[in-house]
Motif scaffolding. Sequence first.
Motif, short mmCIF file in Angstrom:
data_model
loop_
_atom_site.label_atom_id
_atom_site.label_comp_id
_atom_site.label_asym_id
_atom_site.label_seq_id
_atom_site.Cartn_x
_atom_site.Cartn_y
_atom_site.Cartn_z
N THR A 125 0.82 -1.21 0.00
CA THR A 125 0.00 0.00 0.00
C THR A 125 0.85 1.26 0.00
N ASP A 126 1.99 1.23 0.70
CA ASP A 126 2.84 2.42 0.73
C ASP A 126 3.53 2.66 -0.61
N LEU A 127 3.82 1.57 -1.34
CA LEU A 127 4.39 1.74 -2.68
C LEU A 127 3.34 2.27 -3.65
N ALA A 128 2.12 1.77 -3.54
CA ALA A 128 1.05 2.18 -4.45
C ALA A 128 0.57 3.59 -4.16
N GLN A 129 0.52 3.96 -2.87
CA GLN A 129 0.00 5.27 -2.49
C GLN A 129 0.86 5.81 -1.35
N ARG A 130 1.66 6.78 -1.65
CA ARG A 130 2.55 7.34 -0.63
C ARG A 130 1.78 8.27 0.29
N GLY A 131 1.97 8.07 1.59
CA GLY A 131 1.34 8.95 2.57
C GLY A 131 -0.16 8.75 2.68
N PHE A 132 -0.76 9.57 3.54
CA PHE A 132 -2.20 9.56 3.74
C PHE A 132 -2.77 10.89 3.26
N GLY B 288 -7.93 -4.20 -11.03
CA GLY B 288 -6.54 -4.63 -10.93
C GLY B 288 -6.06 -4.52 -9.51
N ARG B 289 -4.75 -4.53 -9.32
CA ARG B 289 -4.18 -4.51 -7.97
C ARG B 289 -4.13 -3.12 -7.38
N THR B 290 -4.27 -2.08 -8.19
CA THR B 290 -4.15 -0.72 -7.70
C THR B 290 -5.41 -0.32 -6.94
N PHE B 291 -5.23 0.24 -5.75
CA PHE B 291 -6.35 0.68 -4.95
C PHE B 291 -6.86 2.03 -5.46
N GLY B 292 -8.17 2.27 -5.33
CA GLY B 292 -8.68 3.61 -5.63
C GLY B 292 -9.94 3.68 -6.44
N SER B 293 -10.60 2.54 -6.73
CA SER B 293 -11.77 2.60 -7.60
C SER B 293 -13.04 3.03 -6.87
N ALA B 294 -13.00 3.14 -5.55
CA ALA B 294 -14.16 3.65 -4.81
C ALA B 294 -14.12 5.18 -4.87
#
Length: 326
Positions: free
Chosen positions: A55-62, A103-109
């Motif tokens: 998750t940190d590689l896919a999306q850095r930080g909050f 796919g594996r990338t988070f964020g479709s919501a």
Amino acid sequence: MRAALYDRYGPPEVLYEGRVPRPVAGPGEVLVRVHATSVNGGEFLGRAGKVRLVTDLAQRGFPKRTGLDFAGEVVALGSDQREPAVGSDPRGPAVGDRVWGGGRTFGSAAEYVVVRPRQIALAPAGLDLVQAAALPGVGTTAITALRDKARLQAGERLLVRGASGGVGSVAVQLGRAFGAHVTALARAENLDFVRDLGADEAFDHTTTGPADLGRFDVILDTVGIASGTYRRLLRPGGRMVAIAFDLRHAAASLSYIAASAVFGSRRVRFFSGNPTHRLFADLTRYVDSGAIRPVVDTVFPLADIAKAHRALEAGGVRGKYVVRIF
């Protein structure tokens, strides 16, 4: 745009509906207006911080985002569209196409998502896009498990553990379409449900033990607990496909799977899904042929994303929980 976000790792309650900038399709990318997404078990690991390296590689930080699959409409194309074919359509993506993917990338919501053409296919024309959102992730997983990994054949005996859930409910339908004899394990209150999906036999997993089930050519394990016990139900040359394993004993579970794949006459196959447009297009064809239909338990608004996650974690879902965006 609106999106499901979380500012720290934790339980479902860390999720909320917030706002982030609307993405722009870059070269070779497609901008999709998301009508709906579904809640998948893999998202729990990311949200809870159990796979932080990923998750940190896919999306850095909050804040971070959630969502793995979607159904929606193409609203814009980036330049340099060199990737061919959305599904089986050689013309490639076009504005106005009704598509599904993931796919594996988070964020479709979220209201919009940027993807590559290889991550989508034309959605079935006969499906409402909110219904369609129940299928991309679990449908491609079931196809990969039964058709590509197990190579299930007509006349073989198939056991589906967790048959009323997302992948299990599709696997029951697909097993029947392939001509297999399908035995389903589910909760007592879901036995009629899985029979309606096409199971030849259905048993309450709390009262029916492995010794009561007989022998099988293929076992699809969506549960991941006591897999070794069920593996012993395979006939010589039988195949178990595991899409889950016991996180409490992850190292032992993975070592067991690896050893079986090398040395076992009854082999265990495990895979992590990252479907391409060909798989999504295959799923569309199975739906168009009537072999698979979506099963939607409940539709939640985006504002109730935390409730949707909590409901799936509680267990007992029939098919999928879907989150409506538009």
